[in-house]
Design a protein around this motif. Structure first.
Motif, mmCIF file in Angstrom:
data_model
loop_
_atom_site.group_PDB
_atom_site.id
_atom_site.type_symbol
_atom_site.label_atom_id
_atom_site.label_comp_id
_atom_site.label_asym_id
_atom_site.label_seq_id
_atom_site.Cartn_x
_atom_site.Cartn_y
_atom_site.Cartn_z
ATOM 1 N N VAL A 1 58.775 -13.228 10.258
ATOM 2 C CA VAL A 1 57.725 -12.287 10.613
ATOM 3 C C VAL A 1 57.528 -12.314 12.123
ATOM 4 N N LEU B 1 54.432 -11.318 14.717
ATOM 5 C CA LEU B 1 53.032 -10.909 14.860
ATOM 6 C C LEU B 1 52.799 -10.440 16.291
ATOM 7 N N GLY C 1 47.834 -11.350 16.334
ATOM 8 C CA GLY C 1 48.113 -12.033 15.075
ATOM 9 C C GLY C 1 48.366 -11.100 13.902
ATOM 10 N N HIS C 2 48.578 -9.810 14.192
ATOM 11 C CA HIS C 2 48.770 -8.838 13.117
ATOM 12 C C HIS C 2 50.251 -8.484 12.964
ATOM 13 N N PRO C 3 50.743 -8.385 11.722
ATOM 14 C CA PRO C 3 52.173 -8.178 11.494
ATOM 15 C C PRO C 3 52.712 -6.888 12.101
ATOM 16 N N PHE D 1 58.324 -7.606 9.171
ATOM 17 C CA PHE D 1 58.614 -8.734 8.287
ATOM 18 C C PHE D 1 59.830 -8.396 7.452
ATOM 19 N N PHE E 1 56.338 -14.545 2.661
ATOM 20 C CA PHE E 1 55.513 -13.857 3.669
ATOM 21 C C PHE E 1 54.357 -14.754 4.109
ATOM 22 N N GLU E 2 53.652 -15.338 3.148
ATOM 23 C CA GLU E 2 52.504 -16.174 3.484
ATOM 24 C C GLU E 2 52.929 -17.375 4.343
ATOM 25 N N ARG F 1 53.993 -16.041 7.934
ATOM 26 C CA ARG F 1 52.808 -15.632 8.683
ATOM 27 C C ARG F 1 51.941 -16.818 9.046
ATOM 28 N N TYR G 1 50.895 -17.457 12.742
ATOM 29 C CA TYR G 1 49.471 -17.238 12.992
ATOM 30 C C TYR G 1 48.813 -18.472 13.578
ATOM 31 N N ARG H 1 45.208 -18.910 6.637
ATOM 32 C CA ARG H 1 46.431 -18.439 7.300
ATOM 33 C C ARG H 1 46.867 -19.411 8.372
#
Lengths: 141, 141, 141, 141
Positions: free
Chosen positions: D30, D32, D36-38, D41, D52-53, D56, D60, D93
């Motif tokens: 990913v 960011l 901190g926003h995607p 990905f 993904f989690e 991120r 993050y 996160r």
């Protein structure tokens, strides 16, 4: 290959029978599909109320990381902060204790996960394997 | 009277059979004990992945407030803010739509709740009643 | 059939190209697998920071309930409490607005979902359909 | 300098190529933005659903604290309660494991973060560096 509800039901029944046949405490068993969503769940007579969350957390953790309950359990022992992080990342649905198992088909593809809770972690894991192998699938516990 | 896993399993099977016999979409059915904790859950072939949350939310709402799914649904229509409050109070486990039913024994005591999802709300509710009555208990849907 | 990352990437590219070719605002597009987990996401130049959550929420809602974004959107208009309930049940990952689409293979099986956000809901939905059909799959938007 | 989606896409492709060229397990990557926003990905064929989690969470954490994944990882080993606090502060996160990297431009300004997951933490971190350096930016991993 996709898990059917009938196959999932048979795995649950076989895991619970394994527990009864071996004198275990009352078991609870969940089968999740490949995306981590419940297909079948049962809590045996006498199981404490929180067993769904425990069974799902074991199976869900295996599935999200593609690792067996044994591997997750060892990593949790070695790195306590890893469990903290995973619980955060997966909204608390992460129980890094033996009793969770990946379900693989004959080609090796992960088609779901099974989680058992109720007795010792080692016994829970043995019941998980028994449930998965009873339907001719491959357990990674 | 306490719900056994065997009784819960029979209710789930009867509710799902009611759906099949009446040409409904694939149903998912959960039985919660008197404390709102899952005893048995099944998602029929073809049910979408989120069905556990929906079935539990219907049954859980009934149980937490001691009201049927029909009563909750009417209240939600009349007072949308009520649903918002209940969702906050019960951590999101509250789906005020028909398909949830209180399970009462012969003395009138609430011994659990059953939630059905998959078809129209009215059909879900009918399947819930069918499941509960199949084992000689009283449904408040 | 299982979605590959290559197919997902082509769908994202086609949906974003549809937006550019039609003079839309910058689009953001996510493809989720059949379990609701992200495969590919892109946010176009100029898209606001929250677009991942919006795109995922649209696609996730479709997938969890097995319904198109149009159906969810109409239901949300008719029953505002329904959206409240679904947001609770699915931990806030539920955006009942057009722009989410189920992805079906030739047999009709749901193999994932695609979510688009950035322009009007109707335009988002059109871009979602364009993305899915560009790879020969079936869109239910 | 602001990261464009095109640059982000090239970083993701380069990190994934690094993994393939070095025989790593399937990677997920990913990028960011500075908030901190995607932006982009991708999850490679065979990556487990929860990637993904994880990706991120690694990126993050780096971005929120302005520290590399290596620094966070060492701190987590030394102070497990630190991770617990950060998970609370950042809504889960936060994954303090190697594989997250700050992305700096030629002036030293942080313009985003990249997170890699799928292989060992050390290999994930090497792929993160490869991805960032492939576009002429500076990695702090």
């Amino acid at each position: 290959m996709t898990l059917t509800v009938e196959t999932a039901r048979r795995m649950v029944a076989a895991a619970m029978a394994h527990g009864r046949d071996n004198g275990m405490q009352p078991l609870s068993v969940v089968v999740l599909d490949a995306g981590g969503h419940p297909l079948v769940f049962e809590r045996a007579e006498g199981g404490s109320p929180g067993r769904f969350e425990l069974a799902r957390g074991k199976a869900y953790g295996c599935l999200m990381l593609g690792m067996s309950g044994s591997v997750l359990s060892r990593r949790a022992e070695a790195q306590p902060h890893f469990v903290q992080a995973m619980n955060g990342a997966f909204d608390g649905r992460f129980v890094a204790v033996q009793g969770g198992a990946l379900i693989r088909d004959a080609t090796g593809a992960v088609i779901g996960a099974l989680g058992v809770t109720g007795d010792s972690s080692e016994n829970d894991a043995a019941a998980a394997v028994a449930g998965i192998e009873a339907v001719g699938l491959v357990a990674e516990a």
